[in-house]
Design a protein around this motif. Structure first.
Motif, PDB file in Angstrom:
ATOM      1  N   ASP A 228     -47.109   5.308  14.684  1.00  0.00           N
ATOM      2  CA  ASP A 228     -46.420   6.439  14.710  1.00  0.00           C
ATOM      3  C   ASP A 228     -45.141   6.622  14.380  1.00  0.00           C
ATOM      4  O   ASP A 228     -44.396   5.919  14.618  1.00  0.00           O
ATOM      5  CB  ASP A 228     -46.506   6.676  16.369  1.00  0.00           C
ATOM      6  N   ALA A 229     -45.127   7.449  13.198  1.00  0.00           N
ATOM      7  CA  ALA A 229     -43.971   7.674  12.685  1.00  0.00           C
ATOM      8  C   ALA A 229     -42.651   8.140  13.620  1.00  0.00           C
ATOM      9  O   ALA A 229     -41.540   8.096  13.383  1.00  0.00           O
ATOM     10  CB  ALA A 229     -43.896   8.745  11.567  1.00  0.00           C
ATOM     11  N   LYS A 230     -43.259   8.790  14.794  1.00  0.00           N
ATOM     12  CA  LYS A 230     -42.212   9.206  15.656  1.00  0.00           C
ATOM     13  C   LYS A 230     -42.289   8.237  16.998  1.00  0.00           C
ATOM     14  O   LYS A 230     -41.953   8.697  18.200  1.00  0.00           O
ATOM     15  CB  LYS A 230     -42.551  10.714  16.148  1.00  0.00           C
ATOM     16  N   ALA A 231     -42.464   7.171  16.787  1.00  0.00           N
ATOM     17  CA  ALA A 231     -42.696   6.157  17.799  1.00  0.00           C
ATOM     18  C   ALA A 231     -41.434   6.008  18.718  1.00  0.00           C
ATOM     19  O   ALA A 231     -41.331   5.638  19.973  1.00  0.00           O
ATOM     20  CB  ALA A 231     -43.309   4.827  17.687  1.00  0.00           C
ATOM     21  N   PHE A 232     -40.202   6.118  18.020  1.00  0.00           N
ATOM     22  CA  PHE A 232     -38.861   5.838  18.757  1.00  0.00           C
ATOM     23  C   PHE A 232     -38.892   6.956  19.830  1.00  0.00           C
ATOM     24  O   PHE A 232     -38.335   6.661  21.160  1.00  0.00           O
ATOM     25  CB  PHE A 232     -37.842   5.971  17.737  1.00  0.00           C
TER      26      PHE A 232
ATOM     27  N   PRO B 177     -44.196   3.908  22.779  1.00  0.00           N
ATOM     28  CA  PRO B 177     -45.190   2.995  21.724  1.00  0.00           C
ATOM     29  C   PRO B 177     -46.770   3.338  22.215  1.00  0.00           C
ATOM     30  O   PRO B 177     -47.675   2.470  21.495  1.00  0.00           O
ATOM     31  CB  PRO B 177     -44.847   1.848  22.613  1.00  0.00           C
ATOM     32  N   GLY B 178     -47.043   4.450  22.898  1.00  0.00           N
ATOM     33  CA  GLY B 178     -48.677   4.544  22.895  1.00  0.00           C
ATOM     34  C   GLY B 178     -49.403   4.655  21.601  1.00  0.00           C
ATOM     35  O   GLY B 178     -50.517   4.224  21.616  1.00  0.00           O
ATOM     36  N   ASN B 179     -48.851   5.030  20.664  1.00  0.00           N
ATOM     37  CA  ASN B 179     -49.544   5.069  19.329  1.00  0.00           C
ATOM     38  C   ASN B 179     -48.957   4.162  18.206  1.00  0.00           C
ATOM     39  O   ASN B 179     -49.285   4.231  16.915  1.00  0.00           O
ATOM     40  CB  ASN B 179     -49.659   6.464  18.734  1.00  0.00           C
ATOM     41  N   ALA B 180     -47.994   3.386  18.671  1.00  0.00           N
ATOM     42  CA  ALA B 180     -47.263   2.453  17.784  1.00  0.00           C
ATOM     43  C   ALA B 180     -48.173   1.383  17.323  1.00  0.00           C
ATOM     44  O   ALA B 180     -49.078   0.873  17.913  1.00  0.00           O
ATOM     45  CB  ALA B 180     -45.853   1.833  18.234  1.00  0.00           C
ATOM     46  N   ASN B 181     -48.040   1.089  16.122  1.00  0.00           N
ATOM     47  CA  ASN B 181     -48.874  -0.037  15.634  1.00  0.00           C
ATOM     48  C   ASN B 181     -48.054  -0.731  14.438  1.00  0.00           C
ATOM     49  O   ASN B 181     -48.844  -1.438  13.495  1.00  0.00           O
ATOM     50  CB  ASN B 181     -50.157   0.197  14.956  1.00  0.00           C
ATOM     51  N   ALA B 182     -46.665  -0.916  14.748  1.00  0.00           N
ATOM     52  CA  ALA B 182     -46.176  -1.862  13.648  1.00  0.00           C
ATOM     53  C   ALA B 182     -46.255  -3.283  14.066  1.00  0.00           C
ATOM     54  O   ALA B 182     -46.222  -3.755  15.097  1.00  0.00           O
ATOM     55  CB  ALA B 182     -44.523  -1.250  13.716  1.00  0.00           C
TER      56      ALA B 182
END
Length: 662
Positions: A328-332, A336-341
């Motif tokens: 997610d480019a807007k995870a900040f 973190p729901g869609n974050a996958n870094a």
């Protein structure tokens, strides 16, 4: 048609991992904690749309892109206000936040109207207009960084001050608290058990490292038809025709940087930059320096694109033109729901960081890994929020009900960057960070990858067969399944020693085909009016491996902010490649799979000779017949023949004279 309009409170099947947040800096509300700088937090309208009817999609896409642009502009105002001495904090509401709310309300109203005309008017969108101002944390770097004081602080330029304060070259991050020692992260040994019917094979596609420097700040998945829709620059490998205006047909007809020309898929991700003061060609452009994305773009040392199987059963073919976004480019600000870094270091890849950049030991390189969703709903190649048509597997490897397993794309990017010097805010050894939306402050949690499947049907069938039959296929696999671990050019062993896999130069491997240029513009394409990259580069610090860029628009009729780069390491790799391992020179005749580009390149600077291209005139062998050929041999023999003739004539005259005397 993707369905009727609607909202969801949370993204379904979007979580990349159940364990996200261990040491992640996420608070009890599910938001990622700020550190160092204030930012603007706006609800992500696009992620709330469950479906959009086809007639409404163009209007909805335009308005969603407009919302992103409004937030980026408001953040720039916030930066300027923070730099103004004596700025009243209370005036921010009147000058920035309230006008932003009004603009967003107008754009959201247009989205609702478009959905209403095409189907059912959604409920609850109006409540998403208001944004909040998120204050900074405990300073820019937990007190460890050096700050400018006295006269030095008064005379420093904004860029210099930002770097001295450890807030990045663009003044909007990263900060020193965004980094963590990889050795402090405990190893993760959890893996779903493989069942008897598991698909154990793998398929690797070698598409290079973007050594030819194909970049733009578009995103054809999220913002089709919108210039600078990403507000940050992407690296592209594979398909060479990807920009905001590329249609499905354009992608199918474009060239590819992949060794197997049957893979015209598009693989792209945010560029990584060194915050070292370098002024790239996008320094004055939207998506680049004007939106806080500054510094030297780093070419990956290694890019691995591997498709893997499912631990519970076989996989089915991906549908052509399937779109997948992971992370997610807007995870900040979204949480973190869609974050996958996933950030790590070579030799330590059993340790992964989610919201920190890794500090790697000496001899170890930075690694970014994207594990894409591997469950497909069996119907759609995209969805309104670009997520609900695909899903991650459960911890046991199973797909959600109604979904089927597809090959899982695993992108692995390796960078030769040193651990920055945190105590002086990156002045001795520069900070590094990914490009981001300006208000996302270059946080590592915002890292993400994008994929569009443009494999031809035959190669996709081969991939599925390799995976399901347990074989290892690709440029470095023999197809027999005997290569259990991918090699350096096609994969990586997570347990390799630090620094392993770093001998590849960032040029195409010997088996790779040269990357064709993007195709010519369609006659009906409207010219782009966004920023163009200036032809001259502003001087900056000189660093080993620093790239020199040249502007090459993706389409002549569309001023696309695509940067082509002449990479010195790629140049060296081409010059020193052993001749016995070089591939045979392909015919210059264009094929049906890789059409010869028709775009004019007269204004482009000279580029390194790629494998299979014609070398410069000075390096070409002289034509036959001018050196060591028959013509040259005859030229050396005729004086000797004439001398022999004279000698014979003299001998005959001598004999005749003797006969006359006696």
């Amino acid at each position: 048609m993707l369905g009727g309009g609607g909202l969801v409170a949370a993204n379904v099947y979007a979580s990349a991992t159940e364990n996200w947040g261990d040491g992640s800096g996420a608070n009890g509300t599910g938001r990622v904690l700020s550190a160092g700088m204030a930012t603007i937090d706006c609800p992500d309208v696009g992620s709330r749309l469950t479906a959009v009817p086809d007639p409404a999609r163009p209007d909805v896409d335009r308005q969603l892109a407009l919302l992103d642009g409004q937030t980026a502009a408001a953040y720039r105002q916030l930066q300027q206000a923070a730099q103004s001495a004596g700025q009243d904090p209370g005036s921010v509401d009147g000058t920035i936040m309230n006008p932003l709310k009004e603009k967003r309300a107008t754009a959201i109203g247009r989205i609702s109207d478009a959905l209403d005309r095409a189907g059912e008017r959604p409920q609850g969108l109006d409540a998403l207009a208001a944004c909040t101002l998120r204050p900074g944390g405990d300073g820019v770097g937990n007190g460890d960084q050096a700050t400018a004081t006295g006269s030095a602080a008064n005379t420093a330029t904004p860029t210099q001050s930002a770097q001295q304060n450890g807030t990045g070259q663009g003044g909007n991050g990263p900060v020193v608290s965004d980094y963590a020692e990889i050795t402090s992260v405990p190893p993760d040994t959890s893996n779903p058990p493989r069942q008897a019917d598991a698909s154990r094979g793998s398929f690797t596609s070698d598409c290079g490292v973007n050594a030819n420097g194909l970049f733009n700040s578009d995103n054809v998945i999220v913002a089709p038809g919108v210039s600078n829709g990403a507000h940050h620059f992407h690296d592209y490998v594979g398909n060479q025709g990807n920009n905001a205006f590329a249609s499905d047909d354009d992608l199918a007809k474009a060239g590819t940087s992949c060794a197997d020309q049957g893979d015209k898929s598009s693989y792209y991700w945010p560029v990584l930059r060194l915050q070292n003061g370098t002024q790239e060609r996008d320094a004055g452009s939207p998506g680049g320096g004007t939106e806080g994305n500054a510094g030297q773009i780093v070419t990956p040392r290694q890019v691995t694109l591997t498709f893997e199987g499912n631990p519970r059963g076989t996989v089915t073919a991906m549908p052509r033109l399937l779109r997948i976004i992971t992370g997610d480019a807007k995870a900040f600000v979204n949480g973190p729901g869609n974050a996958n870094a996933s950030w790590s270091c070579t030799g330590y890849e059993d340790r992964q960081l989610k919201d920190k950049y890794p500090l790697c030991p000496a001899g170890s390189d930075v690694v970014r890994t994207f594990r894409f969703q591997s469950c497909w709903d069996g119907r759609n190649i995209d969805s309104a929020n670009h997520r609900t048509h695909v899903a991650f597997t459960a911890p046991d490897g199973s797909c959600p009900a109604g979904f089927r397993a597809i090959p899982q794309l695993v992108q692995r990017l390796v960078y030769d960057v040193r651990a920055p010097s945190l105590k002086d805010g990156g002045r001795t050894v520069p900070l590094f960070a990914v490009d981001s939306f300006p208000e996302q402050l270059h946080k590592p949690v915002t890292d993400h990858g994008d994929f569009i499947n443009v494999f031809d049907d035959a190669l996709m069938r081969e991939m599925v067969d390799c995976i399901n039959s347990g074989r290892t296929c690709g440029p470095d696999g023999d197809g027999s399944g005997t290569t259990a671990t991918p090699t350096a050019s096609s994969g990586a062993d997570p347990t390799a020693a630090p620094g392993d896999g770093t001998t590849e130069q960032p040029g195409a491997p010997a088996t790779s085909a040269p990357a064709p240029a993007p195709p010519a513009a369609q006659p009906s394409a409207e010219p782009r009016t966004d920023a163009t990259i200036t032809p001259d580069r502003t001087s900056g610090p000189t660093h080993a491996g620093q790239q020199d860029h040249a502007t090459v628009p993706s389409h002549p009729a569309q001023q696309d902010h695509v940067v082509k780069r002449d990479h010195p390491q790629h140049r060296a790799a081409q010059q020193h490649r052993p001749t016995d391992s070089a591939p045979p020179t392909p015919s210059p005749t264009p094929s049906t799979q890789s059409p010869e580009p028709t775009r004019s390149t007269q204004s482009a600077p000279a580029r390194p000779t790629a494998a299979g291209s014609v070398p410069p005139a000075a390096a070409q062998p002289p034509p036959q017949g001018t050196q060591g050929a028959l013509a040259e041999t005859g030229a050396h023999l005729w004086p000797a023949a004439l001398g022999t003739l004279f000698a014979l004539s003299g001998l005959i005259m001598l004999l005749r004279a003797r006969r006359l005397r006696y």
